[in-house]
Structures are given as C-alpha cells and as structure tokens.
Design an enzyme around this catalytic site. Structure first.
Site, PDB file in Angstrom:
ATOM      1  N   ALA A  97       4.527 -16.551 -20.262  1.00  0.00           N
ATOM      2  CA  ALA A  97       3.435 -17.259 -19.594  1.00  0.00           C
ATOM      3  C   ALA A  97       2.074 -16.860 -20.128  1.00  0.00           C
ATOM      4  CB  ALA A  97       3.492 -16.990 -18.092  1.00  0.00           C
ATOM      5  N   CYS A  98       1.961 -15.618 -20.584  1.00  0.00           N
ATOM      6  CA  CYS A  98       0.665 -15.049 -20.951  1.00  0.00           C
ATOM      7  C   CYS A  98       0.253 -15.441 -22.365  1.00  0.00           C
ATOM      8  CB  CYS A  98       0.742 -13.529 -20.833  1.00  0.00           C
ATOM      9  SG  CYS A  98      -0.736 -12.677 -21.422  1.00  0.00           S
ATOM     10  N   PRO A  99      -0.903 -16.070 -22.539  1.00  0.00           N
ATOM     11  CA  PRO A  99      -1.332 -16.451 -23.894  1.00  0.00           C
ATOM     12  C   PRO A  99      -1.578 -15.249 -24.793  1.00  0.00           C
ATOM     13  CG  PRO A  99      -3.121 -16.781 -22.326  1.00  0.00           C
ATOM     14  CD  PRO A  99      -1.892 -16.482 -21.512  1.00  0.00           C
TER      15      PRO A  99
END
Length: 371
Positions: free
Chosen positions: A110-112
């Site tokens: 989920a984390c860029p």
C-alpha cells in the site's frame, strides 16, 4: 487559475459520465475494483466498499503513534512529515557489508515509499540477495501488522522474529525508540537491527551496493547515472515536495487554508510534468532513472485513492494528463518490476480503512477554470 467549488457528497459514475470526486460523507464509497496486479480498465464496474473498521485490541505501549496522519498538525493546519530515523548504508569496508542473504526488506504494497524499494530490488535482480516480507494494509492502533495478527491476502508472517507489528522490529532494534514505525525497513539479520528506513536512500543502496556480485546485465542497470544526477536531483526535489508528499499535505490538511496551500502546487507540478513527458517515455534523458520510479508510485495511486480520499481532484490523471497517463501505462505494462509490485487491493484497503479521520475535515475542493 484555481478557484473553489462546492463539494459533492459521493462518487457517482455511469455509462458516458465523468466521475465527480469531492467530499465523502455517505456510508459507502464507490471504488473501481482491484483486479490483481492489473490496472483497472476504463469501463470496469464500480465496487461498493463499506465503511467498516475494527481496531486491534490491547493498549498502546506509548512508544509513539505509528500512524503519521495522527500526529498533531501544525498551527496552520498543515501536515509536516518528520524525517526518517535510521540512515546507515551498505558498503564495502563499512559497518554493513554487501553480503548475499544478510538483509531483509519489510514493506507494504500500500505504501508508495516502500514500493520504491520493491521496484528497484526487482530491476536490479536482487530477489535472491534480499528477502521480502509484506505487512497487512490494515494499519491500525499498533501500526502495520503482520499476517499473524491480520491475515489479509498477500500479507506475510515475520520469518525472522515472529513480530506482530512493524513497531516490534523498531523496538527490538532500539528499545527506547520514540519515532515513527514506518516502512520500508531494511533489516540486518547479522546484527539484528535496522540499517535504513529512508526509501530514497534504500533505492540508491540497491542501485549500486551489490553490483560486484550481480550478473553483468543487472550490474549495468544504473538508475542514478552520473551524467544525469544533477537533473535527477533537481526533479526529485520539487516532485517530492509538491507531488509525492504533496498528496499527503493535501489530504491531511485540517484547515481550508492549508488544503489550498498544498493542492494548488500539486496540480501546478502535474501541469509541469505533463509538459516534460509530452513525447517522452522517461523524465530524464532517454532512459529509466530513479526519478521515474519515485514519481510512478504516486501517480499509480492518484486516481484510485488520492483524487477521492485526499481530495486531490482538480483533474484525474486518466482524463486530465494524457502524457503522464501514457508514461504511467508504458512503465506498468512494459516493466514487470512496476506491475508486479502494484497490489490495488492493498492500496485501496489501506487508505480508506486506515485514514477515517481524513473525512472529518470539511475542506472545499478546488477546480481549474479554463479561459
């Protein structure tokens, strides 16, 4: 010119209709469905996602609040991102030598910021050198959980220490740690500590630290070439401030003034990027560089989550920026390092599940007026 417009209450869409994206106050959000690691098609049906949220039980241990968005905002309502805490490097002759199998990477799909590291790891052929564990997208009271706590599809159990949350690793590395429990985490198995948790530095470590041990074709991949470093650094600086972090400054703003101060530079930079990428496949020169990777992870999340959830909705990428959209699709479909590290189920679940407070602030959205 940018001016304010009244907010809509929900996302609505139908055949031949443009999507109106403003504030969310209804009990359910309309989202395009995840289809594995593929980008949603233009005509994909909409998916109803209920606003249900359960928190992990137990009391917080007081080390710190792991959700960066729950940190107190500035007096003017703006969001300021604190710096990362662990900043060591892997290098010959240093504290952390470039050894195959010594290091482990903890990430969230989920984390860029974490996805930057996943992309570079694959581009450089480091899969057999550095193992990976993926956390659940349900970032709650105790931060990022492993599958042992939240068995979300695609999440892993921590294979090294059976940690329940990412915060457990931080406290193992530094028992008195008072910072943020973020991903990515580059972990040293030999000394049982965190080497680095700053994504911009991890991708440069991956770019060169293991070259002597890699096959010639992978060692030759250089995402930060000497001849283009000045231009890469210049682009990285304003893209980070106004785009990568700009979407968070927009979404986490708690006053109308702070929101406008973030959303306007964001779209001015997207306009600037559209001009740079018109007729080009890459941001710098005629080759893939870290500048493309750093921008990609924000742009691929833009329409699915930032437009609606963070109210970055003057334009969508798909309908407002044809050159950026083409650049995005080429990277996604032509390089498996990009497509294989995108998990839209994790991305959408995390943002809409983990940031309910974002909907508590009624900032009016902005629009671009055409003359």
């Amino acid at each position: 010119m940018i001016q304010l417009s009244r907010p809509l209450l929900r996302i609505q869409s139908g055949p031949g209709q443009r999507i109106g994206l403003r504030l969310f106050t209804s009990p359910a959000i309309k989202l395009r469905p995840s289809i594995g690691s593929r980008l949603p098609s233009r005509n994909a049906p909409l998916l109803e996602v209920p606003h249900t949220r359960t928190m992990s039980s137990g009391n917080h241990d007081g080390a710190d609040i792991p959700d960066i968005s729950k940190r107190p905002s500035e007096a003017d309502g703006s969001f300021k991102r604190p710096p990362s805490s662990f900043r060591d490097v892997i290098e010959k002759g240093g504290k952390y030598e470039p050894e195959k199998g010594r290091y482990h990477l903890y990430v969230s799909y989920a984390c860029p910021w974490a996805t930057r590291a996943l992309i570079v790891r694959k581009l450089k052929g480091l899969e057999s050198f550095i193992d990976v564990s993926v956390v659940s997208p349900h970032m709650g009271e105790h931060g990022w959980p492993f599958a042992s706590v939240d068995a979300f599809p695609g999440a892993d159990v921590d294979p090294l220490h059976n940690a329940q949350h990412i915060k457990d690793l931080y406290l193992r590395a530094q028992p008195d740690f008072k910072g943020r429990f973020t991903v990515p985490v580059l972990w040293d198995k030999k000394t049982s500590t965190i080497v680095n948790n700053e994504s911009s530095e991890i991708i440069r470590i991956f770019n060169s630290a293991f070259n002597d041990q890699l096959p010639a074709d992978k060692a030759a991949v250089d995402l930060y070439p000497e001849a283009h470093r000045k231009e890469i650094d210049e682009i990285n600086e304003w893209v980070y401030d106004t785009v990568n972090n700009g979407v968070y400054k927009t979404g986490f703003a708690t006053t109308q003034k702070a929101y406008e101060a973030a959303v306007k530079p964001l779209f001015e930079s997207l306009d600037r990027l559209e001009k740079i990428l018109t007729g080009k496949d890459y941001l710098v020169g005629d080759r893939l560089t870290e500048a493309d990777i750093r921008l990609f992870v924000t742009i691929v999340r833009f329409d699915p989550v930032y437009v609606g959830h963070f109210k970055c909705n003057i334009r969508t990428i798909r309908d407002g920026y044809p050159a950026i959209h083409l650049w995005l699709r080429k990277l996604y479909w032509n390089h498996s390092a990009f497509s294989s590290t995108c998990n839209f189920e994790h991305i959408k679940t995390h943002y809409y599940w983990s940031h309910p407070h974002v909907r508590a602030f009624s900032t009016s959205t902005a629009r671009r007026c055409r003359s």
